[in-house]
Design a protein around this motif. Structure first.
Motif: not given
Length: 262
Positions: A131-143
């Motif tokens: 969910d983090i990868a999908n919701q925060y795809s443009g962030t370092d944490a999402g990456n």
């Protein structure tokens, strides 16, 4: 009657003419057509006139363009400040628990599957890395969540998903990016796709030469090449381990492997 001049007497001089200190130089006339400098200034004047004419005719469009640039610039700065910044912080808070679970799973000798599932699905009220990868795809944490998801799926035997998430991951960290490439090779190997696996093992071996990852992926590349029937390449990879990384763990039985492919 004689006239005597008195001592020191000097005859009166004629009144001196007043000198005019104003000098007029006799400068010859210069023909502007024959002057390079004049030509240059004429050209500049003409260019300036044309530019002014262009600006006058297109002032509306120019101002519109400049306004659009200003809007885009301000919009970008506002986006960075009010959206990207808060999203980065929020994503970092969300991924913290997943990172802890991932480390526990890597260090564990038992119940690894359950821990990797917690990494993927979340726990303690926090989202999992999917969910983090999908919701925060443009962030370092999402990456970074893509990396954790890929490695977790790899350990759970879900190789298609592992490849999918690991291919989304990118990093300037030479070590973790190398491991990610090698893990994609592992996933392809488990899917019985040795050609694709070999491609990623070679990439991983060449990305960042060091004593840890390079001999590891050279060994995998050599074994995969041998399984594909390419003994020449297998010999090349094994020989490189022997010559460059003789103190590595992979070099311990390298002579036997070299003898096998010769």
């Amino acid at each position: 009657m004689a006239t005597y001049n008195k001592r020191g007497y000097k005859p009166a001089k004629e009144k001196e003419e007043k000198l005019d200190n104003t000098f007029i130089e006799d400068t010859p006339n210069v023909d502007a057509k024959d002057s390079t400098t004049a030509k240059a200034f004429d050209a500049l004047d003409q260019t300036a006139s044309k530019t002014e004419e262009f600006v006058a005719k297109n002032q509306k469009y120019i101002l519109g363009f400049l306004g659009a640039v200003a809007v885009v610039t301000i919009g970008y700065l506002m986006y960075q400040k009010f959206i990207v910044g808060p999203n980065e912080e929020e994503a970092a808070n969300e991924i913290f628990v997943a990172q802890q679970n991932f480390q526990k799973a890597v260090d564990a000798t038992t119940a690894q599957d359950s821990l990797f599932n917690l990494v993927l699905k979340g726990s303690e009220g926090k989202q999992g890395v999917v969910d983090i990868a999908n919701q925060y795809s443009g962030t370092d944490a999402g990456n970074l969540a893509n990396y954790y998801a890929g490695i977790s799926y790899l350990n759970l035997g879900k190789y298609k998903e592992a490849i999918e998430y690991l291919e989304k991951f990118s990093s300037d960290d030479v070590m973790i990016s190398t491991i990610a490439k090698g893990a994609i090779g592992d996933a392809f190997a488990q899917r019985n796709q040795p050609k694709e696996a070999l491609e990623y093992y070679i990439k991983a071996a060449q990305m960042n030469e060091n004593e840890f990852t390079t001999p590891r992926y050279l060994l995998k590349a050599g074994k995969t090449a041998y399984a594909l029937g390419n003994k020449a390449d297998a010999l090349k990879y094994f020989t490189e381990i022997k010559e460059k990384f003789e103190s590595s763990q992979e070099a311990q039985n390298i002579d036997a492997l070299i003898g096998m492919v010769q």
